[in-house]
Design a protein around this motif. Structure first.
Motif, PDB file in Angstrom:
ATOM      1  N   ARG A   1       0.834  -1.212   0.000  1.00  0.00           N
ATOM      2  CA  ARG A   1       0.000   0.000   0.000  1.00  0.00           C
ATOM      3  C   ARG A   1       0.868   1.261   0.000  1.00  0.00           C
ATOM      4  O   ARG A   1       0.615   2.215  -0.740  1.00  0.00           O
ATOM      5  N   ALA A   2       1.899   1.249   0.851  1.00  0.00           N
ATOM      6  CA  ALA A   2       2.781   2.424   0.904  1.00  0.00           C
ATOM      7  C   ALA A   2       3.523   2.599  -0.415  1.00  0.00           C
ATOM      8  O   ALA A   2       3.723   3.722  -0.890  1.00  0.00           O
ATOM      9  N   ALA A   3       3.923   1.487  -1.024  1.00  0.00           N
ATOM     10  CA  ALA A   3       4.625   1.561  -2.307  1.00  0.00           C
ATOM     11  C   ALA A   3       3.719   2.135  -3.393  1.00  0.00           C
ATOM     12  O   ALA A   3       4.142   2.958  -4.208  1.00  0.00           O
ATOM     13  N   ARG A   4       2.452   1.707  -3.392  1.00  0.00           N
ATOM     14  CA  ARG A   4       1.515   2.226  -4.392  1.00  0.00           C
ATOM     15  C   ARG A   4       1.331   3.735  -4.223  1.00  0.00           C
ATOM     16  O   ARG A   4       1.324   4.494  -5.191  1.00  0.00           O
ATOM     17  N   THR A   5       1.198   4.165  -2.974  1.00  0.00           N
ATOM     18  CA  THR A   5       1.023   5.601  -2.698  1.00  0.00           C
ATOM     19  C   THR A   5       2.252   6.392  -3.141  1.00  0.00           C
ATOM     20  O   THR A   5       2.148   7.455  -3.762  1.00  0.00           O
ATOM     21  N   LEU A   6       3.450   5.856  -2.836  1.00  0.00           N
ATOM     22  CA  LEU A   6       4.689   6.556  -3.186  1.00  0.00           C
ATOM     23  C   LEU A   6       4.840   6.684  -4.698  1.00  0.00           C
ATOM     24  O   LEU A   6       5.178   7.757  -5.223  1.00  0.00           O
ATOM     25  N   LEU A   7       4.551   5.596  -5.431  1.00  0.00           N
ATOM     26  CA  LEU A   7       4.672   5.639  -6.890  1.00  0.00           C
ATOM     27  C   LEU A   7       3.655   6.608  -7.494  1.00  0.00           C
ATOM     28  O   LEU A   7       3.957   7.333  -8.437  1.00  0.00           O
ATOM     29  N   ASP A   8       2.423   6.612  -6.952  1.00  0.00           N
ATOM     30  CA  ASP A   8       1.398   7.528  -7.465  1.00  0.00           C
ATOM     31  C   ASP A   8       1.755   8.986  -7.191  1.00  0.00           C
ATOM     32  O   ASP A   8       1.470   9.871  -8.001  1.00  0.00           O
ATOM     33  N   ASN A   9       2.389   9.242  -6.036  1.00  0.00           N
ATOM     34  CA  ASN A   9       2.776  10.616  -5.706  1.00  0.00           C
ATOM     35  C   ASN A   9       3.927  11.103  -6.584  1.00  0.00           C
ATOM     36  O   ASN A   9       3.996  12.269  -6.955  1.00  0.00           O
ATOM     37  N   ASP A  10       4.848  10.184  -6.920  1.00  0.00           N
ATOM     38  CA  ASP A  10       6.028  10.572  -7.703  1.00  0.00           C
ATOM     39  C   ASP A  10       5.722  10.710  -9.189  1.00  0.00           C
ATOM     40  O   ASP A  10       6.346  11.522  -9.881  1.00  0.00           O
TER      41      ASP A  10
ATOM     42  N   ARG B   1      14.599   5.707 -10.027  1.00  0.00           N
ATOM     43  CA  ARG B   1      14.932   6.259  -8.712  1.00  0.00           C
ATOM     44  C   ARG B   1      13.768   6.061  -7.735  1.00  0.00           C
ATOM     45  O   ARG B   1      13.974   5.745  -6.557  1.00  0.00           O
ATOM     46  N   SER B   2      12.543   6.202  -8.235  1.00  0.00           N
ATOM     47  CA  SER B   2      11.368   6.000  -7.376  1.00  0.00           C
ATOM     48  C   SER B   2      11.235   4.543  -6.939  1.00  0.00           C
ATOM     49  O   SER B   2      10.813   4.255  -5.821  1.00  0.00           O
ATOM     50  N   ILE B   3      11.595   3.610  -7.833  1.00  0.00           N
ATOM     51  CA  ILE B   3      11.532   2.184  -7.480  1.00  0.00           C
ATOM     52  C   ILE B   3      12.499   1.885  -6.337  1.00  0.00           C
ATOM     53  O   ILE B   3      12.171   1.139  -5.409  1.00  0.00           O
ATOM     54  N   ALA B   4      13.698   2.484  -6.389  1.00  0.00           N
ATOM     55  CA  ALA B   4      14.665   2.289  -5.302  1.00  0.00           C
ATOM     56  C   ALA B   4      14.109   2.825  -3.986  1.00  0.00           C
ATOM     57  O   ALA B   4      14.238   2.185  -2.924  1.00  0.00           O
ATOM     58  N   ARG B   5      13.480   3.992  -4.030  1.00  0.00           N
ATOM     59  CA  ARG B   5      12.865   4.548  -2.814  1.00  0.00           C
ATOM     60  C   ARG B   5      11.741   3.659  -2.304  1.00  0.00           C
ATOM     61  O   ARG B   5      11.573   3.457  -1.110  1.00  0.00           O
ATOM     62  N   THR B   6      10.959   3.123  -3.237  1.00  0.00           N
ATOM     63  CA  THR B   6       9.846   2.257  -2.858  1.00  0.00           C
ATOM     64  C   THR B   6      10.345   1.016  -2.126  1.00  0.00           C
ATOM     65  O   THR B   6       9.768   0.585  -1.123  1.00  0.00           O
ATOM     66  N   LEU B   7      11.432   0.427  -2.634  1.00  0.00           N
ATOM     67  CA  LEU B   7      11.983  -0.787  -2.020  1.00  0.00           C
ATOM     68  C   LEU B   7      12.829  -0.493  -0.786  1.00  0.00           C
ATOM     69  O   LEU B   7      13.136  -1.399  -0.020  1.00  0.00           O
ATOM     70  N   GLY B   8      13.225   0.764  -0.613  1.00  0.00           N
ATOM     71  CA  GLY B   8      14.144   1.088   0.476  1.00  0.00           C
ATOM     72  C   GLY B   8      15.559   0.641   0.171  1.00  0.00           C
ATOM     73  O   GLY B   8      16.342   0.351   1.080  1.00  0.00           O
TER      74      GLY B   8
ATOM     75  N   VAL C   1       9.948  11.150 -20.778  1.00  0.00           N
ATOM     76  CA  VAL C   1       8.705  10.583 -20.234  1.00  0.00           C
ATOM     77  C   VAL C   1       8.891  10.074 -18.802  1.00  0.00           C
ATOM     78  O   VAL C   1       7.937   9.617 -18.189  1.00  0.00           O
ATOM     79  N   GLY C   2      10.129  10.133 -18.262  1.00  0.00           N
ATOM     80  CA  GLY C   2      10.326   9.792 -16.858  1.00  0.00           C
ATOM     81  C   GLY C   2      10.932   8.427 -16.611  1.00  0.00           C
ATOM     82  O   GLY C   2      10.729   7.857 -15.537  1.00  0.00           O
ATOM     83  N   LYS C   3      11.681   7.870 -17.569  1.00  0.00           N
ATOM     84  CA  LYS C   3      12.238   6.524 -17.383  1.00  0.00           C
ATOM     85  C   LYS C   3      13.264   6.495 -16.246  1.00  0.00           C
ATOM     86  O   LYS C   3      13.212   5.621 -15.380  1.00  0.00           O
ATOM     87  N   THR C   4      14.192   7.462 -16.242  1.00  0.00           N
ATOM     88  CA  THR C   4      15.240   7.475 -15.222  1.00  0.00           C
ATOM     89  C   THR C   4      14.661   7.783 -13.847  1.00  0.00           C
ATOM     90  O   THR C   4      15.029   7.152 -12.845  1.00  0.00           O
ATOM     91  N   SER C   5      13.739   8.730 -13.769  1.00  0.00           N
ATOM     92  CA  SER C   5      13.175   9.085 -12.466  1.00  0.00           C
ATOM     93  C   SER C   5      12.304   7.964 -11.903  1.00  0.00           C
ATOM     94  O   SER C   5      12.198   7.817 -10.684  1.00  0.00           O
ATOM     95  N   VAL C   6      11.689   7.150 -12.769  1.00  0.00           N
ATOM     96  CA  VAL C   6      10.934   5.996 -12.278  1.00  0.00           C
ATOM     97  C   VAL C   6      11.877   5.002 -11.611  1.00  0.00           C
ATOM     98  O   VAL C   6      11.556   4.427 -10.574  1.00  0.00           O
TER      99      VAL C   6
ATOM    100  N   PHE D   1      18.195  -4.847 -11.792  1.00  0.00           N
ATOM    101  CA  PHE D   1      18.713  -4.083 -12.927  1.00  0.00           C
ATOM    102  C   PHE D   1      17.553  -3.465 -13.693  1.00  0.00           C
ATOM    103  O   PHE D   1      16.576  -4.136 -14.037  1.00  0.00           O
ATOM    104  N   ILE D   2      17.674  -2.169 -13.966  1.00  0.00           N
ATOM    105  CA  ILE D   2      16.695  -1.467 -14.805  1.00  0.00           C
ATOM    106  C   ILE D   2      17.470  -0.795 -15.931  1.00  0.00           C
ATOM    107  O   ILE D   2      18.383   0.003 -15.677  1.00  0.00           O
ATOM    108  N   ALA D   3      17.132  -1.135 -17.153  1.00  0.00           N
ATOM    109  CA  ALA D   3      17.762  -0.500 -18.314  1.00  0.00           C
ATOM    110  C   ALA D   3      16.777   0.487 -18.933  1.00  0.00           C
ATOM    111  O   ALA D   3      15.564   0.300 -18.836  1.00  0.00           O
ATOM    112  N   THR D   4      17.277   1.541 -19.528  1.00  0.00           N
ATOM    113  CA  THR D   4      16.412   2.495 -20.234  1.00  0.00           C
ATOM    114  C   THR D   4      16.911   2.634 -21.665  1.00  0.00           C
ATOM    115  O   THR D   4      18.111   2.524 -21.935  1.00  0.00           O
TER     116      THR D   4
END
Length: 539
Positions: A52-61, A105-112, A98-103, A206-209
């Motif tokens: 739930r917290a991860a969903r909220t964080l991704l939606d906010n970012d 970074r958000s995934i790392a924050r989501t996972l801690g 379109v936000g590939k790199t910032s997504v 690993f996340i490639a863009t």
């Protein structure tokens, strides 16, 4: 560290004890041992597995990007149920901005987890990935091992940025060196040339863009899970501007919402008339230009501050940004026979594309201009052959009134924006419609855009990039889009408001295309078209 790595380190340590400090190899061995000690062989961060917290964080970012966020939440959910899950290899493919790199970074924050970005654009030496052997002077480990040393844990999020822009040189192929890194079946024992000891990368996410998959080697692409990130709709850009871009720019320029107000209709005006892109980078720059102009006004008039907040209307927008860069020119340019509107895909998103044709007395020559690739030239020859075969059915004539459209007639096909290289089969239906308009002397409807590959039998075959192309048509104010019947499934990916604004006609053959593209149908064309109301139940 594991037993094998420890044995290697102890062996090197014994050599170091017997080695005089004046030897050049002493410093190399000392540096090697320092690195082996510093590497996070068993140190890891604990994942924050709160869905739930991860969903909220991704939606906010990030606004929109639903498919991508759903995939991240799926990974978290499975990770919560099975902690030994290997890290997936995700590849975000989409236009710039379109936000590939910032997504990532958000995934790392989501996972801690720790986050590390590796820029691969222009890298052409495989040693950048695998490291140098210790026999070389100045040898050092590759970027993967260096990144692990920097973050200090063995399960970070690694972002491999611009993986489609890797080069190749005499020093090897870095894309081939990435195969072991990005293969879930092999990367548990990745061996860097400098370390010469296996390191476990299986817990790294690993996340490639990339902007396009066309320049990624097939073997490397096969090891990654591709997630397409198409461009944003106009409504999504307005929402992104007011949620993220405007607050960020106000903060960067030392302004507050009480000093500057940009209404939604002004934002829509900036998007439609000053930017033409799939992402939001140009939009952010235009908002920054507005903030700078207002900052000058606020700083100049400190003694007698202007009335607050300063509201940016259409007049102020023109003063700051100048005259509009883009105009909606569809209706003006379809006022002559021999002009049709097509849809094209580019790495920057979808674009509308005009096809123009003219004829003059001659001996049946076909001239093609506009920097066309071989596939598009073949589409033009296909269109000419099909129309010549069916000229009697469609009552098409040449300049002297004969049954063969090319007899005594030269045809010139031009694709404007001549400085841009164009290729691909999806302009086939547009070329047929353009030539049918030229030979019949009838105007194509000005609110219709189309895409599709053609065959000599007159069939319309499916093409790619449907979402990007339809979004481009929507941005350009087109009301009706003709698509191949077999692309009907791609309409499910479109936002609801775009589907509501446009009429979609799905065609199986060129008869249906011509009937739809001209008011009142086309003489001799038969066949029923599949219109948008029939699609609504499936969508």
């Amino acid at each position: 560290m594991p037993e094998t790595a420890l044995r290697v380190c102890l062996k090197e340590l014994k050599r170091l004890k017997k080695m005089p400090q004046s030897m050049p190899e002493f410093a190399l061995t000392r540096n090697y041992l320092d690195l082996m000690v510093e590497l996070p062989w068993s140190k890891s961060t604990k994942d924050c597995l709160d869905i739930r917290a991860a969903r909220t964080l991704l939606d906010n970012d990030h606004y929109a990007l639903d498919k991508l966020k759903r995939r991240v939440l799926e990974y978290l959910a499975v990770r919560q149920l099975k902690t030994s899950l290997k890290g997936p290899i995700l590849c975000f493919v989409g236009p710039p901005g379109v936000g590939k790199t910032s997504v990532g970074r958000s995934i790392a924050r989501t996972l801690g987890r720790e986050f590390h970005r590796i820029a691969l654009g222009g890298v052409c030496d495989q040693s950048d990935i695998r490291g140098h052997r210790r026999t070389y002077v100045g040898s050092m480990p590759g970027r993967i091992i260096n990144g692990l040393k920097t973050v200090g844990v063995n399960n970070p999020v690694f972002l491999l940025d611009e993986v489609d822009k890797l080069g190749k040189s005499l020093q090897g192929d870095p894309a081939a060196a990435l195969l072991e890194v990005l293969d879930p079946e092999q990367n548990h024992s990745f061996t860097d040339h400098y370390l010469n000891v296996a390191f476990d990368l299986s817990q790294v996410l690993f996340i490639a863009t990339a902007n396009t998959t066309a320049t990624i080697p097939p073997a490397l692409l096969d090891r990654m899970e591709v997630l397409q990130i198409p461009g944003y709709t106009q409504e999504e850009r307005v929402e992104i501007a007011h949620r993220h871009l405007i607050p960020n720019q106000l903060e960067q320029h030392g302004l507050t919402p009480q000093q500057l107000h940009i209404p939604q209709d002004t934002t829509q005006n900036i998007i439609s008339r000053y930017t033409r892109e799939a992402g939001v980078r140009s939009l952010e720059r235009k908002i920054g230009a507005i903030c700078r102009a207002v900052a000058v006004k606020v700083a100049e008039d400190k003694a007698a501050p202007p009335e607050m907040p300063i509201v940016i209307d259409h007049i102020a927008l023109k003063d700051i940004l100048g005259p509009p860069l883009f105009e909606m020119e569809v209706s003006e340019r379809l006022t002559l026979p021999g002009v049709a509107l097509g849809l094209a895909w580019t790495p920057l998103g979808g674009e509308i594309m005009f096809v123009e044709a003219s004829r003059m007395e001659g001996d049946g020559q076909l001239t093609l201009t506009g920097q066309l690739g071989d596939v598009m030239k073949e589409s033009a020859h296909l269109a000419i052959s099909w129309l010549r075969t069916n000229a009697k059915t469609y009552q098409l004539t040449n300049m002297v009134g004969g049954p063969d459209p090319l007899e005594g007639t030269d045809i010139h096909l031009h694709f404007p924006a001549g400085a841009v290289t164009k290729d691909g089969p999806s302009a086939g239906v547009t070329i047929v419609t353009c030539l049918a308009s030229l030979f019949s002397g009838r105007l194509v409807r000005s609110d219709v855009a189309m895409t599709g590959e053609i065959t000599l039998r007159g069939l319309v075959l499916p093409v790619g990039g449907i979402k990007d192309k339809v979004l481009a048509a929507h941005r350009a104010g087109v009301k009706r889009v003709i698509l191949p019947k077999r692309n009907e499934k791609d309409l499910e990916e479109l936002p609801a408001n775009v589907r509501a604004d446009l009429d979609f006609i799905t065609a199986v053959n060129l008869d249906e295309v011509l009937n739809t593209a001209f008011d009142g149908g086309f003489p001799g064309a038969s066949g029923s078209t599949h219109t948008h109301p029939q699609l609504t139940s499936k969508l």
